[in-house]
Design a protein around this motif. Structure first.
Motif, PDB file in Angstrom:
ATOM      1  N   GLU A  63       6.576  -2.812  13.026  1.00 23.41           N
ATOM      2  CA  GLU A  63       6.755  -1.770  12.019  1.00 23.41           C
ATOM      3  C   GLU A  63       6.964  -2.360  10.626  1.00 23.41           C
ATOM      4  O   GLU A  63       6.559  -1.767   9.632  1.00 23.41           O
ATOM      5  N   PRO A 110      12.452  -1.395   8.800  1.00 22.04           N
ATOM      6  CA  PRO A 110      12.163  -1.185  10.221  1.00 22.04           C
ATOM      7  C   PRO A 110      12.796  -2.294  11.047  1.00 22.04           C
ATOM      8  O   PRO A 110      12.846  -3.450  10.619  1.00 22.04           O
ATOM      9  N   THR A 135       6.405   7.832  11.879  1.00 23.42           N
ATOM     10  CA  THR A 135       5.255   7.096  11.361  1.00 23.42           C
ATOM     11  C   THR A 135       4.015   7.460  12.158  1.00 23.42           C
ATOM     12  O   THR A 135       4.098   7.947  13.288  1.00 23.42           O
ATOM     13  N   ILE A 178      10.371   5.799  14.848  1.00 21.56           N
ATOM     14  CA  ILE A 178      10.782   4.395  14.891  1.00 21.56           C
ATOM     15  C   ILE A 178      12.190   4.217  14.335  1.00 21.56           C
ATOM     16  O   ILE A 178      12.668   5.036  13.550  1.00 21.56           O
ATOM     17  N   ARG A 207       3.474  -3.073   9.473  1.00 19.20           N
ATOM     18  CA  ARG A 207       2.801  -1.826   9.096  1.00 19.20           C
ATOM     19  C   ARG A 207       3.310  -1.316   7.753  1.00 19.20           C
ATOM     20  O   ARG A 207       2.543  -0.806   6.938  1.00 19.20           O
TER      21      ARG A 207
END
Length: 104
Positions: A79, A74, A7, A63, A82
């Motif tokens: 994450e 995630p 990412t 990640i 995001r």
């Protein structure tokens, strides 16, 4: 070994992106290339470092993700936020994050 994806944030607008199997940066986590062994993770890191050097992306990170029923999740809260989008009104064309996705 935990599955991994690459990412970053696109340099042109700051939007969170993930590297796909074609080597392009996508805004959709579900399109990300998943690395499942050390060599694949090393390749992701090398691509991320090169795209950072080429000023395409910033804040490049590998990640941890889990795949459940074909959906990537995630493992870290940061994450998930995001991946789901902003948690507040951001800009035209961007909706708030799905709270259920973040809370998983």
């Amino acid at each position: 070994m935990t599955d991994k994806v690459l990412t970053a944030n696109r340099l042109s607008d700051g939007i969170a992106v993930w590297l796909d199997a074609a080597g392009h940066w996508t805004e959709n986590l579900q399109d990300a290339l998943v690395a499942r062994h050390a060599e694949a993770i090393a390749s992701l890191e090398a691509i991320g470092n090169q795209d950072f050097a080429d000023n395409k992306v910033v804040d490049v990170n590998v990640i941890d993700v889990e795949e459940t029923n074909g959906i990537l999740w995630p493992t870290r809260l940061r994450e998930r936020i995001r991946a789901a989008g902003p948690t507040m009104d951001y800009a035209t064309g961007y909706s708030k994050a799905d709270a259920a996705f973040i809370a998983v």
